[in-house]
Scaffold this active site. Sequence first.
Site, PDB file in Angstrom:
ATOM      1  CG  LEU A 142      -2.033   1.049   1.235  1.00 36.84           C
ATOM      2  CD1 LEU A 142      -2.965   0.856   0.031  1.00 36.84           C
ATOM      3  CD2 LEU A 142      -2.825   0.978   2.512  1.00 36.84           C
ATOM      4  CG  ASP A 143       1.891   2.786  -3.836  1.00 38.33           C
ATOM      5  OD1 ASP A 143       2.735   1.889  -3.755  1.00 38.33           O
ATOM      6  OD2 ASP A 143       1.188   2.982  -4.840  1.00 38.33           O
ATOM      7  NE  ARG A 144       6.383   9.188   2.179  1.00 37.89           N
ATOM      8  CZ  ARG A 144       7.043  10.130   1.560  1.00 37.89           C
ATOM      9  NH1 ARG A 144       7.732   9.870   0.493  1.00 37.89           N
ATOM     10  NH2 ARG A 144       7.038  11.349   2.019  1.00 37.89           N
TER      11      ARG A 144
ATOM     12  CB  SER B 231      -2.330   4.449  -0.954  1.00 36.75           C
ATOM     13  OG  SER B 231      -2.099   4.700  -2.323  1.00 36.75           O
TER      14      SER B 231
ATOM     15  NE  ARG C 232       2.358   5.561  -7.922  1.00 36.20           N
ATOM     16  CZ  ARG C 232       2.061   6.284  -6.840  1.00 36.20           C
ATOM     17  NH1 ARG C 232       2.367   5.834  -5.643  1.00 36.20           N
ATOM     18  NH2 ARG C 232       1.485   7.452  -6.949  1.00 36.20           N
TER      19      ARG C 232
END
Length: 178
Positions: A41-43, A45, A140
């Site tokens: 889970l991207d930074r 997000s 992503r």
Amino acid sequence: MILFNKPYGVLPQFTDEGEGPARPTLADYIDLPGVYAAGRLDRDSEGLLLLTGDGRLQARIADPRFKMAKTYLVQVEGEPDAAALEALRRGVRLKDGMTRPAEVERIDPPDLWPRDPPVRFRKSVPDCWLTLTIREGRNRQVRRMTAAMGFPTLRLVRWSVGEWTLDGLAPGEWRAAD
């Protein structure tokens, strides 16, 4: 299994191996030995991040072969029409190939916590919210899918992974799964 509501700006790992000023990591919120993020889970997000010490469970959650549903609340710039939503439902061509079909619907703005920093607001450009469910997990991917349709993602909150949901967890909070 741990359910964690990852705040915006937190790295989805326990250490920051980047250069420059230290960034917040999972270690700032979770002090449990032997658990690791199951999936990414991207930074930039927010939302549900699952952590486990069970390697087989981690693989079942993260590996696209198992097609575990991941549902996101997505604020996009612009207002996708029926054709754009249908294209997402069929699958979108990205640089790394076609995505699997997504489930997507327009929704009313959800009752979420304020984001820090807030999403940029432009009076001249409308935005709207979608619920979008995918069954793969490319890097992503949701952001790339909405951008490919001409509707860049402004805010991305993962609400659920499989049967696990964010319901009842404030940003930065975690609990053991039932």
